[in-house]
Design a protein around this motif. Sequence first.
Motif, PDB file in Angstrom:
ATOM      1  N   HIS A 152       0.814  -1.221   0.000  1.00  0.00           N
ATOM      2  CA  HIS A 152       0.000   0.000   0.000  1.00  0.00           C
ATOM      3  C   HIS A 152       0.848   1.272   0.000  1.00  0.00           C
ATOM      4  O   HIS A 152       0.311   2.375  -0.102  1.00  0.00           O
ATOM      5  CB  HIS A 152      -0.917   0.004   1.226  1.00  0.00           C
ATOM      6  N   ARG A 153       2.178   1.126   0.083  1.00  0.00           N
ATOM      7  CA  ARG A 153       3.038   2.306   0.135  1.00  0.00           C
ATOM      8  C   ARG A 153       3.760   2.590  -1.187  1.00  0.00           C
ATOM      9  O   ARG A 153       4.559   3.514  -1.257  1.00  0.00           O
ATOM     10  CB  ARG A 153       4.071   2.153   1.273  1.00  0.00           C
ATOM     11  N   VAL A 154       3.506   1.809  -2.218  1.00  0.00           N
ATOM     12  CA  VAL A 154       4.200   2.034  -3.486  1.00  0.00           C
ATOM     13  C   VAL A 154       3.603   3.238  -4.217  1.00  0.00           C
ATOM     14  O   VAL A 154       2.451   3.605  -3.999  1.00  0.00           O
ATOM     15  CB  VAL A 154       4.157   0.788  -4.397  1.00  0.00           C
ATOM     16  N   LEU A 155       4.414   3.839  -5.093  1.00  0.00           N
ATOM     17  CA  LEU A 155       3.913   4.930  -5.925  1.00  0.00           C
ATOM     18  C   LEU A 155       2.858   4.431  -6.895  1.00  0.00           C
ATOM     19  O   LEU A 155       1.859   5.099  -7.154  1.00  0.00           O
ATOM     20  CB  LEU A 155       5.061   5.541  -6.740  1.00  0.00           C
ATOM     21  N   GLY A 183      -7.943  -8.680  -6.256  1.00  0.00           N
ATOM     22  CA  GLY A 183      -7.235  -8.432  -5.002  1.00  0.00           C
ATOM     23  C   GLY A 183      -7.572  -7.109  -4.360  1.00  0.00           C
ATOM     24  O   GLY A 183      -7.051  -6.790  -3.282  1.00  0.00           O
ATOM     25  N   GLY A 184      -8.411  -6.315  -5.007  1.00  0.00           N
ATOM     26  CA  GLY A 184      -8.844  -5.052  -4.426  1.00  0.00           C
ATOM     27  C   GLY A 184      -7.888  -3.894  -4.626  1.00  0.00           C
ATOM     28  O   GLY A 184      -8.007  -2.870  -3.945  1.00  0.00           O
ATOM     29  N   TRP A 185      -6.952  -4.012  -5.582  1.00  0.00           N
ATOM     30  CA  TRP A 185      -6.011  -2.921  -5.797  1.00  0.00           C
ATOM     31  C   TRP A 185      -6.735  -1.700  -6.357  1.00  0.00           C
ATOM     32  O   TRP A 185      -7.454  -1.792  -7.340  1.00  0.00           O
ATOM     33  CB  TRP A 185      -4.913  -3.332  -6.774  1.00  0.00           C
ATOM     34  N   SER A 186      -6.550  -0.551  -5.728  1.00  0.00           N
ATOM     35  CA  SER A 186      -7.203   0.677  -6.178  1.00  0.00           C
ATOM     36  C   SER A 186      -6.200   1.796  -6.441  1.00  0.00           C
ATOM     37  O   SER A 186      -6.600   2.928  -6.699  1.00  0.00           O
ATOM     38  CB  SER A 186      -8.223   1.147  -5.132  1.00  0.00           C
TER      39      SER A 186
END
Length: 246
Positions: A152-155, A183-186
């Motif tokens: 969750h901390r990536v650019l 996977g819920g990536w937003s």
Amino acid sequence: MLLRTPLIQAALNGARSRAEHPAIPLTPEDLAADAAAVVAAGVGALHVHPRDAAGAETLEGEAVAAALVAIRAACPGIPVGVSTGAWIAPGGAERISAMRGWRVLPDYVSINLSEDDAPEVAALAQEMGIGIEAGLWSRGDVARFLHEPWAHRVLRVLVEITEQGTDAALGAFEGVVAELDEGGWSGPILSHGLDTGFWPLLPVALRAGHDLRIGLEDVLVLPDGSPAPGNAALAEAARRRCTVAG
């Protein structure tokens, strides 16, 4: 219709050699000149593979610093990223030591989730205050990435499709994107294909609302199949595609 203007990132050289294309930028001066040209064409971020005096990829501090200083002098304020691929000298785990020796830092690094020590490289980047692009080449890379505590901390995630040809490239792209969705990536997604998979993938990525990467690292021809004169021509072609799509 696009709801926003996508970021265009230019990948100026990658692992390519002058034998593959005579305009591959190798020296800091080459990289700076190409960086200025692509920024003038609408690029908003840069990705480079610094080279040593012999033109080989390297993560050694002096070469990294020389490339970054030259590019930033030519393009102040434009974010510059560096690859951390395991194949780049000094290679493997030794590149951790090389990164610790950096005195001039990139704005971000690209980390391939297909590499076993990706978590160690990511931990070091965070320790050094360097941003992270998570490079995802397959559905398996996505699954691994989403389970990392630093995800969750990536650019952004970098969807990198290496399959060749329209059908194979689009199939691989759809699989990776589906895995991210499931996977819920937003967060932000920047996508690109490679060689014969590059131009077929670009409009699909645009319609999905992704940012884009283009440059001689990824493709050597223009949309009509003619040889690209260099990075600036590729950047201009991508900008025109974004304008048409928008």
